[in-house]
Design a protein around this motif. Structure first.
Motif, short mmCIF file in Angstrom:
data_model
loop_
_atom_site.label_atom_id
_atom_site.label_comp_id
_atom_site.label_asym_id
_atom_site.label_seq_id
_atom_site.Cartn_x
_atom_site.Cartn_y
_atom_site.Cartn_z
N LEU A 97 -4.74 0.86 -3.79
CA LEU A 97 -3.87 0.90 -2.62
C LEU A 97 -4.12 -0.28 -1.69
CD1 LEU A 97 -4.07 4.69 -1.70
CD2 LEU A 97 -2.41 3.54 -3.15
N SER B 48 0.82 -1.21 0.00
CA SER B 48 0.00 0.00 0.00
C SER B 48 0.85 1.26 0.00
CB SER B 48 -0.95 0.00 1.20
OG SER B 48 -1.84 -1.10 1.15
N HIS C 59 1.08 4.01 -3.02
CA HIS C 59 0.77 5.41 -2.74
C HIS C 59 1.92 6.31 -3.17
CE1 HIS C 59 -0.63 8.99 -0.70
NE2 HIS C 59 0.50 9.05 0.00
#
Length: 611
Positions: free
Chosen positions: A297, A51, A55
Motif C-alpha cells: 500500500l 495507496s 487498498h
C-alpha cells in the motif's frame, strides 16, 4: 524515485523563491513561485491515489479487472513521477522566457471559461484522433503498446508512455495554458487547477475500481458525455479498439467507438461483487519505521525490492518518524495484500505495531489484544488457515498460537505457526556432507524441533550455552542425547543462529563458516566478509502464484518466508489440525507437500554463487 532528476529543478526553485521574497508585494511572480509547492502537492496526491487504489483492489468488492499484477508492471511504472518533474521544469522555462507569464494574478474568471472551452473542444478532439492513430499497428507496436502492456491498470499507469508520445500530450495540454497566457486571462488558480484536474481524471480512469456514484448521472444525465468512469476507460485497456476518449466520452458517442458494454460494466462494478472470503490469512506486523512505506500500500517501487535494499530511512528520516508514529496509533489490523494460488484466496493482514512495541513490556498486552482480535476476524471471515508471522507467534505473547486454541476450543480456523516447514527449509540450506553444526540462540519450539531433526539425521549438534544445552537435553529422547554436545570450541563450519547473533560471536567464527538463520529475523550485522550468510527460512513460490508484486520484508522477489508458505500448504492439503503450541505437522511431511504444490527451495547464498 531517482533524486537526480529533482536536482534539475533546484536552481529554478531557488531562483523563483529568492525573487518572490525580494520583490515588492505587487510585483511578485506567483506562477513561478508556486511551481515547487504544486509539484510536491501532485506527488503527495499521486501517492494517495496509489495507496487508496491498492487498498480497494485488495478488498475486491468494486474491482473492475480481476487479474494478476506483477513485478514487470511495477518496474515499467516506477518512473511515474517523470511527467510531474518535466511539467515543473517546463513551467519554469516558459515563465522565464515569456515576460507576460510573470505577472499572472491569483484568479481570472475569463481564464476559467477559456480553459474549459479549449479543453472540451481542441484538446479532447485532437486527443481522440491522435489516440485512434496510436492504435494503428505501426504506431501501436512502436509507442502505445508500452502503455497497454498494463492490463490491470493502476492510477500511475495513466502517465506511463514513451517519451515521444508523452511530448504530444504535453503539447495538447499546453493549448489552454498557453492560450490563457497569450490572451492575458491566465491565473495561478486556473493554471494549477488544470494540472490537478488532469491528474484526477487520469488517475480516476486507471484506478481499477469503480467509485463514481450513479446519482451524479441521475441528477444530470448529460454528464455521461462529459465525464468518463473507471470502468469506461478500463474497457479500453481490455478491448483496445473502443472508448478512445480522453476524459469526455462524447467523442466515442459521436464517432461510433463506444463499447456497448460500458453501461453494463459500470452498473455491475458499482454495485460490487460479493467480497471473496480468504482461505488463508497471513498475519504479520511492521518491523522498522520505514517498513510502512515498504508495504504494498506504500511506495510501489520500494515494496518491489527487499526492505534492507532501500535507503528511505536515511533520506526522509523526519517524515518516516512522523508517519510511523501516526500508524502506530491505528487501532485495528488492515489488509495489505491479496493473492491467489489455484483456488485459494490468500490475504496478508498487518498488525500496525512495530517490532520494538512487541518487545516492550508496557505495550505487550495491547499487541496481544490486536493479534487475538485478528484471529477472531479471520474466523468470522471464514478463513480456513491463519499463519502467524514474525513475532505474532512469540511464546511470551500467545504460546506459539496455542493460547487462542485454549480459549476457543471450537476454533474452525486452523492456527499454523509453520515450524515444520521452516525447519525443513533450514535443513536444506545446510551444506551437504555436514557432520556437525553449532547451535546459537534461545530455547523455544523452533530450536527444539530443529535440534530433533538434526539428531534424527545423525548430525552432531554443538551448543555453546549451558542453559540451552540443558533445556534441549530435557526435551530430547534419551537415544538422541549422544548427538547433542556442550562445546565452546566454535569449531563447526556451519552455525545455526537464532535471534541476537552478536558481533563478538561472529568474530569467533573460522574463515568460511556458514551462518544459517533459523529465526524469522536475519542477523542485524553481517560483519564477516570471509563467511557465508544464508537467508532466513524461505521458499520460492510457484509460477502460478498470482498478484505478487511486493517483497516480503528482506526477502527477494517471489520468495516467501517458510512460515507464510506453511499456511498455504496446510490449506492446499486440507489438513484438519492446528500446528501451534507443542503440535507439529512433521518436517518431512510439510516439505514433501510444499514441493508437490510447486514451492521450491530458496537459499540466497546459493543463488548468489550461481550468478
Amino acid at each position: 524515485m531517482d533524486g537526480l532528476k529533482y536536482a534539475l529543478l533546484a536552481p529554478w526553485a531557488v531562483r523563483s523563491t529568492y525573487r518572490f521574497l525580494t520583490s515588492e508585494k505587487g510585483e511578485r511572480d506567483l506562477l513561478s513561485f508556486f511551481v515547487l509547492p504544486v509539484l510536491l502537492l501532485r506527488l503527495l496526491y499521486s501517492q494517495v491515489w496509489i495507496s487508496v487504489s491498492r487498498h480497494q483492489t485488495a478488498r475486491s468488492k468494486h474491482r473492475i479487472v480481476n487479474k494478476s499484477l506483477d513485478f514487470d508492471q511495477v518496474d515499467r511504472e516506477r518512473n511515474w513521477d517523470d511527467q510531474i518533474v518535466l511539467t515543473a521544469l517546463l513551467f519554469y522555462v516558459v515563465n522565464a522566457a515569456v515576460p507576460v507569464a510573470q505577472g499572472v494574478p491569483w484568479w481570472n474568471s475569463k481564464g476559467l471559461v477559456v480553459s474549459v472551452l479549449l479543453h472540451a473542444g481542441p484538446v479532447e478532439f485532437f486527443y481522440y484522433w491522435f489516440h485512434r492513430a496510436l492504435h494503428h499497428h505501426y504506431l501501436y507496436s512502436r509507442y502505445h503498446s508500452h502503455h497497454h502492456a498494463s492490463i490491470v491498470t493502476e492510477p500511475i499507469t495513466s502517465v506511463i508512455h514513451p517519451f515521444a508520445e508523452e511530448l504530444v500530450y504535453f503539447v495538447l495540454f499546453a493549448i489552454p495554458l498557453l492560450t490563457t497566457i497569450g490572451t492575458q486571462t491566465a491565473s495561478v488558480t486556473v493554471t494549477n487547477g488544470y494540472l490537478i484536474y488532469i491528474d484526477f481524471m487520469n488517475y480516476l480512469g486507471h484506478c481499477n475500481f469503480e467509485l463514481v456514484p450513479k446519482c451524479l448521472f441521475d441528477v444530470f444525465p448529460p454528464l455521461k458525455y462529459l465525464m468518463y468512469t473507471p470502468s469506461f476507460h478500463s474497457l479500453h485497456h481490455t478491448q483496445f479498439r473502443t472508448n478512445y476518449s480522453l476524459f469526455m466520452p462524447a467523442y466515442d458517442y459521436l464517432y461510433g467507438t463506444l463499447d456497448k458494454s460500458s453501461d453494463d460494466l459500470y452498473e455491475r462494478t458499482l454495485h460490487g461483487r460479493e467480497e471473496e472470503a480468504p482461505d488463508v490469512v497471513h498475519l504479520t506486523h511492521l518491523t522498522t519505521p520505514d517498513s510502512v512505506f515498504h508495504l504494498r500500500l506504500g511506495f510501489a517501487s520500494l515494496a518491489s525490492a527487499p526492505l534492507a535494499s532501500n535507503k528511505l530511512r536515511l533520506r526522509l528520516r523526519v517524515v518516516v518518524r512522523a508517519i510511523a508514529a501516526l500508524v502506530s496509533r491505528v487501532g485495528r489490523t488492515f489488509r495489505a495484500e491479496a493473492n491467489r494460488l489455484h483456488n485459494l484466496n490468500i490475504e496478508t493482514w498487518v498488525i500496525p505495531r512495530y517490532t520494538s512495541q512487541y518487545l516492550s513490556k508496557d505495550e505487550a498486552y495491547a499487541v496481544s489484544r490486536l493479534v487475538e482480535k485478528a484471529v477472531s476476524d479471520a474466523e468470522a471471515s471464514g478463513a480456513r488457515v491463519l499463519t502467524l508471522g514474525l513475532l505474532n507467534q512469540a511464546y511470551e505473547l500467545n504460546m506459539n498460537g496455542e493460547l487462542y486454541v485454549i480459549r476457543k476450543p471450537s476454533l474452525k480456523t486452523k492456527i499454523v505457526d509453520g515450524t515444520s516447514l521452516a525447519v525443513a527449509a533450514v535443513l536444506h540450506m545446510i551444506p551437504r556432507g555436514t557432520k556437525d553444526v553449532l547451535l546459537l540462540g534461545n530455547s523455544g519450539k523452533m530450536t527444539f524441533v530443529l535440534t530433533l531433526a538434526l539428531c534424527e539425521r545423525e548430525i552432531q549438534v554443538q551448543v555453546a550455552d549451558e542453559y540451552l544445552y540443558d533445556c534441549l537435553k530435557q526435551e530430547l529422547r534419551q537415544e538422541m542425547h549422544k548427538h547433542l554436545v556442550l562445546s565452546r570450541s566454535y569449531s563447526s563450519k556451519v552455525w545455526l543462529v537464532g535471534d541476537g547473533l552478536t558481533d563478538e560471536e561472529q568474530r569467533r567464527a573460522r574463515e568460511g563458516v556458514h551462518f544459517v538463520p533459523y529465526s524469522q529475523f536475519p542477523p542485524n550485522n553481517a560483519i564477516r566478509q570471509d563467511c557465508v550468510y544464508h537467508s532466513t527460512p524461505a521458499l520460492l513460490v510457484p509460477d502460478s502464484f498470482e498478484n505478487l508484486h511486493a517483497c516480503e520484508n528482506w526477502l527477494p522477489r517471489r520468495v516467501m518466508s517458510a512460515w507464510r508458505a506453511a499456511g498455504i500448504v496446510h490449506a492446499l492439503q486440507k489438513w484438519d489440525a492446528h500446528e501451534c503450541g507443542a503440535a507439529i505437522t512433521g518436517v518431512d511431511k510439510a516439505w514433501s507437500a510444499a514441493m508437490a504444490h510447486g514451492f521450491r527451495p530458496f537459499d540466497r547464498s546459493a543463488t548468489a554463487a550461481a550468478k
